[in-house]
Design a protein around this motif. Structure first.
Motif, PDB file in Angstrom:
ATOM      1  N   UNK A  24      20.921  80.532 146.340  1.00 23.16           N
ATOM      2  CA  UNK A  24      21.903  79.666 147.115  1.00 23.16           C
ATOM      3  C   UNK A  24      21.691  78.487 146.601  1.00 23.16           C
ATOM      4  N   UNK A  25      22.890  77.590 146.383  1.00 19.41           N
ATOM      5  CA  UNK A  25      22.579  76.416 145.795  1.00 19.41           C
ATOM      6  C   UNK A  25      22.452  75.406 147.057  1.00 19.41           C
ATOM      7  N   UNK A  26      21.858  74.178 146.783  1.00 21.92           N
ATOM      8  CA  UNK A  26      21.970  73.334 147.712  1.00 21.92           C
ATOM      9  C   UNK A  26      23.224  72.767 148.220  1.00 21.92           C
ATOM     10  N   UNK A  27      23.611  72.610 149.272  1.00 27.97           N
ATOM     11  CA  UNK A  27      25.053  72.487 149.639  1.00 27.97           C
ATOM     12  C   UNK A  27      25.279  70.820 149.514  1.00 27.97           C
ATOM     13  N   UNK A  28      25.144  70.579 148.362  1.00 26.59           N
ATOM     14  CA  UNK A  28      25.356  69.153 148.013  1.00 26.59           C
ATOM     15  C   UNK A  28      26.514  69.292 146.594  1.00 26.59           C
ATOM     16  N   UNK A  29      26.534  68.202 145.873  1.00 24.98           N
ATOM     17  CA  UNK A  29      27.677  68.053 144.770  1.00 24.98           C
ATOM     18  C   UNK A  29      27.286  69.077 143.786  1.00 24.98           C
ATOM     19  N   UNK A  30      28.488  70.018 143.339  1.00 30.09           N
ATOM     20  CA  UNK A  30      28.495  71.053 142.359  1.00 30.09           C
ATOM     21  C   UNK A  30      28.797  70.647 140.800  1.00 30.09           C
ATOM     22  N   UNK A  31      28.018  70.280 140.259  1.00 28.21           N
ATOM     23  CA  UNK A  31      28.266  69.771 138.804  1.00 28.21           C
ATOM     24  C   UNK A  31      28.605  71.043 137.867  1.00 28.21           C
ATOM     25  N   UNK A  32      29.146  70.752 136.753  1.00 28.19           N
ATOM     26  CA  UNK A  32      29.569  72.070 135.821  1.00 28.19           C
ATOM     27  C   UNK A  32      28.293  72.500 135.178  1.00 28.19           C
ATOM     28  N   UNK A 289      34.175  74.246 147.674  1.00 30.40           N
ATOM     29  CA  UNK A 289      33.087  75.124 146.870  1.00 30.40           C
ATOM     30  C   UNK A 289      31.864  75.207 147.754  1.00 30.40           C
ATOM     31  N   UNK A 290      31.563  74.252 148.775  1.00 31.03           N
ATOM     32  CA  UNK A 290      30.541  74.347 149.443  1.00 31.03           C
ATOM     33  C   UNK A 290      30.477  75.428 150.485  1.00 31.03           C
ATOM     34  N   UNK A 291      31.781  75.764 150.652  1.00 29.07           N
ATOM     35  CA  UNK A 291      31.948  76.870 151.651  1.00 29.07           C
ATOM     36  C   UNK A 291      31.709  78.244 151.157  1.00 29.07           C
ATOM     37  N   UNK A 292      31.762  78.225 149.670  1.00 33.89           N
ATOM     38  CA  UNK A 292      31.403  79.628 149.371  1.00 33.89           C
ATOM     39  C   UNK A 292      30.066  80.051 149.125  1.00 33.89           C
ATOM     40  N   UNK A 293      29.442  78.842 148.834  1.00 30.02           N
ATOM     41  CA  UNK A 293      27.721  78.773 148.902  1.00 30.02           C
ATOM     42  C   UNK A 293      27.393  79.249 150.446  1.00 30.02           C
ATOM     43  N   UNK A 294      27.984  78.682 151.246  1.00 29.21           N
ATOM     44  CA  UNK A 294      27.602  79.069 152.624  1.00 29.21           C
ATOM     45  C   UNK A 294      27.818  80.428 153.072  1.00 29.21           C
ATOM     46  N   UNK A 295      28.898  80.869 152.609  1.00 24.23           N
ATOM     47  CA  UNK A 295      29.439  82.304 152.985  1.00 24.23           C
ATOM     48  C   UNK A 295      28.629  83.202 152.053  1.00 24.23           C
ATOM     49  N   UNK A 296      28.058  82.891 151.132  1.00 24.47           N
ATOM     50  CA  UNK A 296      27.164  83.847 150.147  1.00 24.47           C
ATOM     51  C   UNK A 296      25.913  84.081 151.111  1.00 24.47           C
ATOM     52  N   UNK A 297      25.599  82.845 151.309  1.00 24.02           N
ATOM     53  CA  UNK A 297      24.064  82.568 152.406  1.00 24.02           C
ATOM     54  C   UNK A 297      24.173  83.514 153.667  1.00 24.02           C
TER      55      UNK A 297
END
Length: 301
Positions: A24-32, A289-297
């Motif tokens: 799960x990525x940090x809930x910050x900026x998502x670069x390519x 995009x951060x909401x997807x990381x949160x849902x996965x977590x």
């Protein structure tokens, strides 16, 4: 975006697919992520759940961008991508966890005999495509009742699906019929409760026919989600998630407690995919995009 727009978005995506031959990525900026990077980054995912995300709910991103996002979060599957775009998934090492493109739409399905000739032809062709691509799952739909009784719809669906199931078994492809609610999102849909779908599974009696248990839809239709999963998990080959009401994030503004639901799923020994199918409500693409990381977590139990 209102619910009518949501439905149009998914239906439009399905039509487009049909014309194609879809840590799960940090809930910050998502670069390519660099296209050359074929391996997922180290993640904190526990490995008990095979995660995915529905393409249509993140259609503000190109498929290339969505592949990069899921890689950065730490999983490697996307639902509801048709044959014309599988080459993009393969380039990124992403699984097509639930293929689509064989269905004409969501209303003209296996429950109505009038559509069987076209459906048989389309599904046989797409079963071949799915198998040749090395994928396993192909979505299907009951369609609408249009005045039929539930029993009439069951008999029709059984008759039609038996014409393609032998081919699916031979090719190693599982057809998965999605459960929808008919109360809000899909009025008149036949397979709008788990009992109808389970009865169809029993009649077909094939390991290559399962139900796509959509948690959002079944919470609206019948509730009792955890008990239903525990008692009938052998008929469920795939899961979709979203918050109720509103089909948004899996947060504390909705009524389902997904960690408990996910524990119930994993306790059954389920080895398939759980795909996020919520509509992100953030104002910016970065928030979405951060909401997807949160849902996965939330679902990574």
């Amino acid at each position: 975006m209102n619910m009518a727009t949501h439905l149009i978005s998914r239906r439009g995506l399905l039509r487009n697919a049909a014309t194609g031959s879809l840590g799960v990525m940090a809930l910050g900026s998502l670069g390519p992520v660099a296209l050359a990077d074929k391996k997922p980054r180290d993640s904190a995912l526990k490995g008990n759940v095979h995660h995915s995300v529905a393409r249509w709910t993140f259609d503000f991103l190109s498929l290339e961008e969505l592949c990069q996002l899921v890689r950065q979060i730490g999983f490697s599957a996307i639902d509801l991508v048709g044959p014309d775009q599988w080459h993009i998934l393969k380039r990124h090492g992403i699984d097509s966890s639930m293929c689509n493109g064989a269905e004409p739409n969501l209303e003209d399905g296996w429950g109505d005999r009038r559509f069987h000739p076209a459906l048989v032809e389309s599904y046989r062709r797409h079963i071949d495509l799915v198998s040749e691509a090395g994928y396993k799952n192909l979505i299907c739909f009951s369609g609408n009742a249009r005045g039929m009784t539930p029993e009439e719809g069951l008999a029709n669906a059984e008759e039609g699906l038996k014409k393609v199931l032998g081919h699916a078994e031979k090719k190693g492809v599982t057809l998965q019929m999605e459960l929808f609610n008919s109360k809000i999102d899909h009025p008149d849909y036949l397979c709008d409760n788990s009992a109808w779908g389970i009865t169809l599974c029993k009649r077909l009696d094939s390991p290559n026919f399962k139900l796509l248990y959509d948690i959002y839809h079944m919470q609206i239709s019948e509730g009792d989600v955890i008990r239903t999963i525990r008692e009938n998990h052998q008929y469920f080959g795939h899961y979709h998630t979203a918050g109720v009401p509103g089909r948004h994030e899996l947060d504390n503004n909705q009524e389902l407690y997904y960690p408990a639901i996910m524990r119930a799923i994993t306790e059954t020994g389920f080895e398939g995919y759980v795909a996020q199918e919520f509509m992100p409500s953030g104002e910016s693409n970065e928030e979405k995009k951060r909401s997807l990381a949160s849902a996965i977590k939330t679902c990574d139990v």
